[in-house]
Scaffold this active site. Structure first.
Site, short mmCIF file in Angstrom:
data_model
loop_
_atom_site.label_atom_id
_atom_site.label_comp_id
_atom_site.label_asym_id
_atom_site.label_seq_id
_atom_site.Cartn_x
_atom_site.Cartn_y
_atom_site.Cartn_z
N CYS A 84 31.71 -45.08 25.14
CA CYS A 84 30.67 -46.08 24.84
C CYS A 84 29.54 -45.46 24.01
CB CYS A 84 30.18 -46.72 26.12
SG CYS A 84 29.22 -48.22 25.85
N HIS A 124 34.89 -47.84 29.46
CA HIS A 124 34.48 -46.82 30.45
C HIS A 124 35.60 -46.53 31.44
CE1 HIS A 124 30.21 -46.94 29.34
NE2 HIS A 124 30.36 -48.24 29.20
N GLU A 180 35.64 -44.13 33.30
CA GLU A 180 34.96 -43.53 34.46
C GLU A 180 34.44 -44.58 35.44
OE1 GLU A 180 33.75 -43.87 31.51
OE2 GLU A 180 31.59 -44.24 31.53
#
Lengths: 291, 193
Positions: free
Chosen positions: B79, B169, B171
């Site tokens: 991002c 993302h 994560e």
């Protein structure tokens, strides 16, 4: 992968972590804040210190003014609605605000009920003085929490008190036996699943920022040390002598709050800090609003 | 092996959790001196690219980071990390690290109401969950850039030599596969030296 709005809204708060969210009243101030390194801005007509000075009923800002700020910057734009004011929140959602702050800084519209935030697609941040308030707001659909502090005073004591209280209550829950959690949920007047989350994870289920009375880089570093994941700065910046410099210094202090040499350098030559009001001199206690 | 996670602002803890889950050692990069720690790979997390860019410059980290990347150390940007690794941003003057031959559009899906989650095909991995938060996408790529994922006709993941970027993302999900992909890049790079 489901499009769970609540999850996405919790995720946006995660992206703001380690950052500083600054109150701004004009597109020019918003640009100064963005250039100084704000990770988001809070658009409002009057900053808390001026709301205190002006007295009277304080309401949601003019949507036109908020739109002007949305056009001026590329970072997320937040705005405040009154506690319990469903229609103000709907208006802010209609102009695609990135985060609504259902805020005790404005005059409450409802002295019993908060907004059912789970009915909205846009995210909400709410203030809390203790773990019970924080978890009740989360149960209502808040995807981010901040301490209430005492906005517009330039005095950090209340924010410190609220942050310490939240974490000491979290530690207390972690020390309980599993079968004692039900009683704790009853005491705190919150859903058992949220107590269980705190018990298992040792933290709130959403991002937790500090707010209310932060005026210096040292104040910001103090709040980070106490467990804040980022900081809101309201009146502290644009009520000070050199807003650009102070804003940039607070941003760096949040990133490097553990480096005291850097904090010493950042704290130099910032000009006049906002004047501030001591606890005993406060006429309107905003933290009492919305429990 | 040790991965440095840029920890100036944003969701760096989420990346650290992924690395811990993979059994990989990591450390946080908060100041210029942290870049001297013999890092085998670097992760630039999501957050606000304007903030991270400004801090990279003012904390005197930009030149050093650029130098490390030019030596071939693998870097993974998600991002804001993708934006910072690009050579060009549409209609935006934010200073970037300028590593990859890609042109990026910031906030390309609009404000928070435009944030979404989807499943997408990632080249070499398969279908994975992707979370887009006020996300950018890649508008165009240079000839040395390999497109790894396209979603709704927009490029959302790419690789160029030692640089890996995603507009989404990984994560924020429980799926470790993109981080595994990056760690493989790090292992290959260590093997080549």
């Amino acid at each position: 992968m489901s499009n769970n709005r609540y999850e996405l809204n919790v995720n946006l708060a995660q992206m703001l972590k380690g950052g500083v969210i600054m109150d701004v009243t004009t597109p020019e101030q918003a640009k100064i804040a963005e250039q100084a390194g704000a990770c988001a801005v809070m658009a409002l007509e009057r900053i808390p210190a001026d709301i205190r000075a002006a007295g009277g009923v304080s309401r949601m800002s003019d949507p036109k003014m908020i739109k002007g700020i949305q056009q001026a910057v590329s970072i997320p734009v937040m705005a405040k609605c009154r506690i319990g004011h469903i229609a103000e929140a709907q208006i802010l959602q209609a102009i695609e605000i990135d985060y609504i702050d259902e805020s005790e800084v404005l005059s409450p519209a409802d002295d019993v009920y908060h907004i059912d935030k789970s009915k909205f697609d846009v995210p909400f941040v709410c203030g809390a003085r203790d773990l019970g308030e924080a978890l009740r707001r989360i149960a209502e659909g808040a995807s981010m929490i901040r301490t209430k502090g005492e906005p517009g005073t330039g005095d950090v004591v209340q924010a410190v008190r609220h942050m310490r209280k939240i974490y000491s209550q979290i530690r207390h829950i972690q020390a309980l036996r599993g079968d004692e959690l039900f009683e704790e949920a009853k005491n705190l007047q919150v859903p058992i699943n949220l107590i269980q989350y705190v018990f298992e994870n040792g933290r709130l289920p959403v991002v937790n920022f500090a707010a209310g009375g932060v005026a210096t880089p040292a104040d910001a570093a103090l709040m980070m040390t106490l467990g804040a994941e980022g900081v809101f700065v309201g009146s502290g910046i644009f009520k000070s002598g050199n807003p650009e410099k102070r804003a940039a210094a607070i941003v760096k202090a949040v990133t490097n709050y553990k480096d005291s040499d850097m904090l010493a350098t950042l704290s130099q030559d910032l000009g006049e800090a906002m004047v501030g009001i001591n606890e005993g001199e406060i006429k309107i206690i905003m933290e009492e609003r919305g429990k | 092996m040790k991965i440095g996670v840029l920890a100036l602002q944003g969701a760096f803890k989420e990346h650290e959790k992924m690395l811990t889950a993979l059994g990989v050692k990591w450390c946080e990069i908060r100041q210029a001196e942290d870049l001297s720690k013999n890092l085998n790979g670097i992760i630039i997390p999501g957050g606000e690219s304007t903030v991270i860019s400004k801090l990279l410059i003012e904390l005197n980290m930009m030149d050093k980071l650029q130098h490390i990347l030019h030596t071939g150390v693998p870097v993974f940007g998600t991002c804001a990390g993708l934006i910072l690794l690009s050579k060009q941003i549409c209609d935006d003057t934010t200073t970037t690290i300028g590593a990859m031959d890609i042109e990026v559009k910031r906030n390309a899906y609009g404000r928070q109401l435009g944030s979404f989650a989807a499943n997408g095909e990632f080249l070499g991995i398969g279908t994975i969950p992707m979370v887009f938060i006020r996300a950018p996408y890649i508008k165009s790529v240079g000839k040395n850039v390999q497109v790894l994922c396209t979603l709704q006709d927009k490029i959302v993941a790419a690789r160029q030599e030692n640089y890996l970027v995603t507009a989404f993302h990984p994560e924020l999900t429980a799926d470790l596969s993109v981080h595994k992909y990056f760690i493989q890049m790090v292992i290959d790079n260590i093997g080549n030296n």
